[in-house]
Design a protein around this motif. Structure first.
Motif, PDB file in Angstrom:
ATOM      1  N   VAL A  32       9.842  -8.657 -14.038  1.00  0.00           N
ATOM      2  CA  VAL A  32       9.718  -9.000 -12.627  1.00  0.00           C
ATOM      3  C   VAL A  32       9.562  -7.748 -11.766  1.00  0.00           C
ATOM      4  CG1 VAL A  32      10.958  -9.963 -10.661  1.00  0.00           C
ATOM      5  CG2 VAL A  32      10.938 -11.186 -12.821  1.00  0.00           C
ATOM      6  N   LEU A  33      10.401  -6.742 -12.028  1.00  0.00           N
ATOM      7  CA  LEU A  33      10.326  -5.530 -11.213  1.00  0.00           C
ATOM      8  C   LEU A  33       9.050  -4.744 -11.499  1.00  0.00           C
ATOM      9  CD1 LEU A  33      14.072  -4.463 -11.349  1.00  0.00           C
ATOM     10  CD2 LEU A  33      12.841  -5.447  -9.421  1.00  0.00           C
ATOM     11  N   GLY A  34       8.543  -4.852 -12.722  1.00  0.00           N
ATOM     12  CA  GLY A  34       7.261  -4.218 -13.041  1.00  0.00           C
ATOM     13  C   GLY A  34       6.125  -4.841 -12.241  1.00  0.00           C
ATOM     14  N   LEU A  35       6.123  -6.160 -12.165  1.00  0.00           N
ATOM     15  CA  LEU A  35       5.107  -6.861 -11.369  1.00  0.00           C
ATOM     16  C   LEU A  35       5.232  -6.497  -9.890  1.00  0.00           C
ATOM     17  CD1 LEU A  35       4.872 -10.558 -12.626  1.00  0.00           C
ATOM     18  CD2 LEU A  35       3.105  -8.787 -12.728  1.00  0.00           C
ATOM     19  N   LEU A  36       6.470  -6.418  -9.423  1.00  0.00           N
ATOM     20  CA  LEU A  36       6.711  -6.062  -8.031  1.00  0.00           C
ATOM     21  C   LEU A  36       6.117  -4.681  -7.729  1.00  0.00           C
ATOM     22  CD1 LEU A  36       8.143  -6.589  -5.304  1.00  0.00           C
ATOM     23  CD2 LEU A  36      10.184  -5.573  -6.291  1.00  0.00           C
ATOM     24  N   PHE A  37       6.328  -3.733  -8.638  1.00  0.00           N
ATOM     25  CA  PHE A  37       5.789  -2.387  -8.428  1.00  0.00           C
ATOM     26  C   PHE A  37       4.253  -2.404  -8.411  1.00  0.00           C
ATOM     27  CE2 PHE A  37       4.150   1.648 -10.045  1.00  0.00           C
ATOM     28  CZ  PHE A  37       4.632   2.508  -9.078  1.00  0.00           C
ATOM     29  N   LEU A  38       3.685  -3.164  -9.344  1.00  0.00           N
ATOM     30  CA  LEU A  38       2.219  -3.255  -9.405  1.00  0.00           C
ATOM     31  C   LEU A  38       1.662  -3.807  -8.087  1.00  0.00           C
ATOM     32  CD1 LEU A  38      -0.272  -2.875 -11.197  1.00  0.00           C
ATOM     33  CD2 LEU A  38       0.068  -5.193 -12.066  1.00  0.00           C
ATOM     34  N   LYS A  39       2.308  -4.837  -7.559  1.00  0.00           N
ATOM     35  CA  LYS A  39       1.889  -5.405  -6.276  1.00  0.00           C
ATOM     36  C   LYS A  39       2.092  -4.395  -5.150  1.00  0.00           C
ATOM     37  CE  LYS A  39       0.720  -9.004  -3.606  1.00  0.00           C
ATOM     38  NZ  LYS A  39       0.657  -8.483  -2.265  1.00  0.00           N
ATOM     39  N   TYR A  40       3.179  -3.669  -5.229  1.00  0.00           N
ATOM     40  CA  TYR A  40       3.529  -2.688  -4.200  1.00  0.00           C
ATOM     41  C   TYR A  40       2.464  -1.592  -4.099  1.00  0.00           C
ATOM     42  CZ  TYR A  40       6.871   0.268  -1.592  1.00  0.00           C
ATOM     43  OH  TYR A  40       7.510   1.027  -0.638  1.00  0.00           O
ATOM     44  N   VAL A  41       2.131  -0.966  -5.238  1.00  0.00           N
ATOM     45  CA  VAL A  41       1.149   0.134  -5.186  1.00  0.00           C
ATOM     46  C   VAL A  41      -0.241  -0.395  -4.846  1.00  0.00           C
ATOM     47  CG1 VAL A  41       2.418   1.677  -6.724  1.00  0.00           C
ATOM     48  CG2 VAL A  41       0.750   0.100  -7.706  1.00  0.00           C
ATOM     49  N   SER A  42      -0.521  -1.622  -5.291  1.00  0.00           N
ATOM     50  CA  SER A  42      -1.828  -2.203  -5.010  1.00  0.00           C
ATOM     51  C   SER A  42      -1.969  -2.524  -3.518  1.00  0.00           C
ATOM     52  CB  SER A  42      -2.034  -3.465  -5.849  1.00  0.00           C
ATOM     53  OG  SER A  42      -3.362  -3.906  -5.774  1.00  0.00           O
ATOM     54  N   ASP A  64      -9.010  11.490  -3.920  1.00  0.00           N
ATOM     55  CA  ASP A  64      -8.337  12.470  -3.068  1.00  0.00           C
ATOM     56  C   ASP A  64      -7.937  11.896  -1.714  1.00  0.00           C
ATOM     57  OD1 ASP A  64      -8.555  14.351  -5.041  1.00  0.00           O
ATOM     58  OD2 ASP A  64     -10.371  15.289  -4.229  1.00  0.00           O
ATOM     59  N   GLU A  65      -8.691  10.909  -1.219  1.00  0.00           N
ATOM     60  CA  GLU A  65      -8.367  10.284   0.064  1.00  0.00           C
ATOM     61  C   GLU A  65      -6.980   9.623   0.017  1.00  0.00           C
ATOM     62  OE1 GLU A  65      -9.897  10.328   2.877  1.00  0.00           O
ATOM     63  OE2 GLU A  65     -12.071  10.561   2.588  1.00  0.00           O
ATOM     64  N   GLU A  69      -2.459  11.114   1.217  1.00  0.00           N
ATOM     65  CA  GLU A  69      -1.487  10.357   2.009  1.00  0.00           C
ATOM     66  C   GLU A  69      -0.363   9.782   1.146  1.00  0.00           C
ATOM     67  OE1 GLU A  69      -2.937   7.670   4.947  1.00  0.00           O
ATOM     68  OE2 GLU A  69      -4.731   8.873   5.335  1.00  0.00           O
ATOM     69  N   ASN A  70      -0.164  10.398  -0.026  1.00  0.00           N
ATOM     70  CA  ASN A  70       0.896   9.956  -0.946  1.00  0.00           C
ATOM     71  C   ASN A  70       0.754   8.481  -1.330  1.00  0.00           C
ATOM     72  OD1 ASN A  70       2.316  12.435  -1.174  1.00  0.00           O
ATOM     73  ND2 ASN A  70       3.257  12.062   0.823  1.00  0.00           N
ATOM     74  N   LYS A 237      12.419   6.477  -9.947  1.00  0.00           N
ATOM     75  CA  LYS A 237      11.259   7.361 -10.113  1.00  0.00           C
ATOM     76  C   LYS A 237      10.049   6.792  -9.363  1.00  0.00           C
ATOM     77  CE  LYS A 237      10.584  10.209 -13.203  1.00  0.00           C
ATOM     78  NZ  LYS A 237      10.512  11.700 -13.246  1.00  0.00           N
ATOM     79  N   MET A 238       9.830   5.486  -9.516  1.00  0.00           N
ATOM     80  CA  MET A 238       8.714   4.833  -8.827  1.00  0.00           C
ATOM     81  C   MET A 238       8.906   4.882  -7.310  1.00  0.00           C
ATOM     82  SD  MET A 238       8.222   1.291 -10.957  1.00  0.00           S
ATOM     83  CE  MET A 238       8.975   1.115 -12.559  1.00  0.00           C
ATOM     84  N   ASN A 239      10.123   4.538  -6.871  1.00  0.00           N
ATOM     85  CA  ASN A 239      10.427   4.444  -5.449  1.00  0.00           C
ATOM     86  C   ASN A 239      10.205   5.780  -4.741  1.00  0.00           C
ATOM     87  OD1 ASN A 239      11.285   3.037  -3.201  1.00  0.00           O
ATOM     88  ND2 ASN A 239      13.460   3.133  -3.694  1.00  0.00           N
ATOM     89  N   LEU A 240      10.635   6.870  -5.369  1.00  0.00           N
ATOM     90  CA  LEU A 240      10.484   8.192  -4.767  1.00  0.00           C
ATOM     91  C   LEU A 240       9.047   8.683  -4.875  1.00  0.00           C
ATOM     92  CD1 LEU A 240      13.778   9.929  -5.960  1.00  0.00           C
ATOM     93  CD2 LEU A 240      13.341   8.697  -3.842  1.00  0.00           C
ATOM     94  N   ALA A 241       8.405   8.385  -6.002  1.00  0.00           N
ATOM     95  CA  ALA A 241       7.019   8.816  -6.183  1.00  0.00           C
ATOM     96  C   ALA A 241       6.107   8.179  -5.138  1.00  0.00           C
ATOM     97  CB  ALA A 241       6.544   8.460  -7.586  1.00  0.00           C
ATOM     98  N   ILE A 242       6.348   6.915  -4.831  1.00  0.00           N
ATOM     99  CA  ILE A 242       5.563   6.206  -3.820  1.00  0.00           C
ATOM    100  C   ILE A 242       5.605   6.942  -2.486  1.00  0.00           C
ATOM    101  CG2 ILE A 242       5.642   4.149  -2.335  1.00  0.00           C
ATOM    102  CD1 ILE A 242       6.483   2.604  -4.894  1.00  0.00           C
ATOM    103  N   ARG A 243       6.759   7.544  -2.187  1.00  0.00           N
ATOM    104  CA  ARG A 243       6.945   8.202  -0.889  1.00  0.00           C
ATOM    105  C   ARG A 243       6.631   9.699  -0.916  1.00  0.00           C
ATOM    106  NH1 ARG A 243      10.141   4.000  -1.531  1.00  0.00           N
ATOM    107  NH2 ARG A 243      10.478   2.661   0.266  1.00  0.00           N
ATOM    108  N   GLY A 244       6.188  10.186  -2.049  1.00  0.00           N
ATOM    109  CA  GLY A 244       5.856  11.599  -2.137  1.00  0.00           C
ATOM    110  C   GLY A 244       7.075  12.504  -2.148  1.00  0.00           C
ATOM    111  N   ILE A 245       8.228  11.955  -2.563  1.00  0.00           N
ATOM    112  CA  ILE A 245       9.456  12.757  -2.643  1.00  0.00           C
ATOM    113  C   ILE A 245       9.571  13.325  -4.058  1.00  0.00           C
ATOM    114  CG2 ILE A 245      11.975  12.722  -2.480  1.00  0.00           C
ATOM    115  CD1 ILE A 245      11.683  10.314  -0.561  1.00  0.00           C
ATOM    116  N   ASP A 246       9.559  14.627  -4.160  1.00  0.00           N
ATOM    117  CA  ASP A 246       9.658  15.296  -5.455  1.00  0.00           C
ATOM    118  C   ASP A 246      11.133  15.434  -5.798  1.00  0.00           C
ATOM    119  OD1 ASP A 246       9.060  16.637  -7.742  1.00  0.00           O
ATOM    120  OD2 ASP A 246       8.754  18.581  -6.774  1.00  0.00           O
TER     121      ASP A 246
END
Length: 506
Positions: A32-42, A64-65, A69-70, A237-246
């Motif tokens: 379920v959370l995997g699907l949620l992430f896929l929908k989120y990034v999409s 690059d565009e 914008e992360n 890891k996903m949550n922070l990566a989405i926001r460009g937080i290293d």
């Protein structure tokens, strides 16, 4: 603004139930959370894609565009529109696994993080297709990202999973109200931020928002975290990566007590909501641990192990702010009272805040926030040595829905401003306020058996003067009381008559 009810948690939970079938909780949670992430990034990608397509000078397929914008670049075969168009096909599981692989290939920071188990035979493909259809709402567009939807939904899910399995829901995402209060009080502008029980990363997300709101630079913050649950670690890891937080979350998930991944770290800010009152935390294996400078924590409760672990990670001018169950302020069991006494006598405790109930999705347990510093002289401009600030915030907040309470911006500002005034780091002169806050000398805390419950010290709020003269008020009140006595006597006679009429005279 009330945000407790995002409007679709219940739909998502129904979706989880649809997928469950014969799978255990851990398995279907991943799916379920995997699907949620896929929908989120999409969602995030497609929002930017439409914007670029409307610009005649831009190329909507230029990776690059998006990176600028992360926003993760999502190849065609991984976009939600493609997945949804193929949701009813028997090979939908393989298509989702391929989508996860394609996203990882385009975005190196996600390699090894995304789930790829949708093609396995035990996952009902008809249900999977129906689940995809349920995702008719946005979870990753700009508005949803602002609300940290992925973390909120994760919190809701964990509480429901835990409830369904009869567990105590101790591992969950911290409500944004509490995180915002912690961040506003600590003000992490720059330096090293650490969370030893980081969950899905809400503390880090809010810290980055705080910096942006105050025109700071996110790259001035170094983020360190640790999480023991593998699913939660990946989501973070996903949550922070989405926001460009290293962030440095270690190379894998690990138990903070038994396998500290950040040995030697000295943090400027520590923010944490460690799971409350953990019984089986490995204390029997850590009797001689160097972290226990103020006493060996009891094997049956990890609260004081968390406190001492965090103190061991503080830089000389660092401060830790963390959420604990209210029992931590007064418990004497297992030597906790002696440890608390040493923390107080060593002048480590800066501030204790009691919070209202109903802030958390997954537990009604009342909680408090502790602030602990290595040196009060280095964390503020007022002389606060041998003093503790107590804040009773139990009456703050409002009901955002039938069962959940939240702080307003004004609530958070009121508490944080008073803390900063006490530290001498804003322009406001600190004053005690009856029923809300009080600066207390350690000798008074000593006289109260080193109990840290704010209600014991702040007293009752002053009642507003209503302007009615005393003599008039007493005359009015005694008249009202006389009328109530007469009414009571009348009711008593009616009851006696009624009972006598059925043979039970008194």
């Amino acid at each position: 603004m009330a945000t407790a009810n995002l409007g679709f948690e219940e739909n998502l939970w129904k979706m989880a139930d649809k997928l469950r079938g014969s799978m255990d909780s851990g398995e279907y949670k991943n799916v379920v959370l995997g699907l949620l992430f896929l929908k989120y990034v999409s969602d995030a990608f497609e929002e930017k894609y439409i914007e670029l397509k409307e610009d005649e000078w831009a190329d909507e397929e230029d990776r690059d565009e998006y990176i600028a914008e992360n926003i993760f670049f999502v190849p065609k075969e991984a976009r939600w529109s493609f997945i949804k168009d193929n949701a009813k096909k028997p090979e939908v599981g393989q298509l989702i696994d391929a989508a996860m692989v394609a996203i990882e290939k385009e975005n190196p920071s996600l390699v090894g993080v995304l789930p790829k188990s949708f093609a396995r035979p035990e996952l009902d493909k008809t249900r999977l297709g129906e689940t995809i259809d349920l995702f008719s709402f946005k979870v990753g567009d700009e508005e949803s990202r602002e609300k940290d939807v992925i973390g909120r939904v994760y919190e809701y899910f964990l509480s429901n999973f835990a409830s369904a399995e009869g567990k105590n829901g101790g591992e969950f995402y911290t409500p944004s109200s509490v995180v915002r209060l912690l961040v506003e009080m600590l003000e992490p502008y720059k330096g090293r931020v650490y969370d030893p029980a980081c969950g899905s990363g809400g503390m880090f997300v809010q810290s980055s928002k705080f910096i942006k709101e105050h025109q700071g630079r996110i790259d001035n913050l170094s983020v360190y975290g640790q999480e023991s649950n593998p699913t939660t670690w990946k989501l973070c890891k996903m949550n922070l990566a989405i926001r460009g937080i290293d962030a440095n979350l270690g190379p894998h998930h690990a138990d903070t007590f038994l396998n500290d991944l950040h040995k030697g770290l000295k943090a400027d800010y520590i923010m944490a909501n460690p799971p409350f009152n953990i019984k089986d935390w490995g204390g029997d294996k850590l009797k001689d641990d160097v972290r226990w400078q103020y006493g060996i924590p009891p094997e049956g409760n990890a609260n004081y192990a968390w406190i001492q672990h965090m103190i061991s990670k503080l830089a000389p001018a660092g401060t830790a702010g963390f959420v604990l169950a209210n029992g931590s302020m007064s418990s004497n069991s297992g030597g906790e009272g002696e440890i608390r006494k040493k923390l107080i006598e060593n002048d480590l405790v800066e501030c204790v805040v009691t919070l209202p109930g109903q802030l958390f999705y997954s537990t009604p347990i009342p909680v408090c926030i502790w602030f602990v510093s290595k040196s009060k002289a280095k964390t503020g401009k007022r002389d606060r040595d041998q003093k503790i600030l107590f804040i009773d915030a139990r009456n703050e907040g409002h009901m955002a829905d039938r069962t959940h309470k939240e702080f307003s911006d004004e609530d958070i500002q009121r508490i944080a401003e008073r803390f900063h005034a006490w530290r001498g780091t804003n322009e406001i002169k600190y004053t005690d306020e009856a029923g809300f806050c009080k600066e207390v000398a350690i000798e008074e805390v000593r006289e109260n058996d080193h109990i840290l419950t704010p209600g014991r010290y702040v007293g009752l709020a002053d009642e507003e003067e209503d302007g009615e003269p005393f003599e008039e008020k007493m005359a009015r009140l005694t008249n009202e009381l006389s009328e109530q006595f007469a009414k009571s006597k009348e009711l008593e006679e009616q009851i006696r008559k009624a009972l006598g009429g059925i043979g039970y005279g008194i």
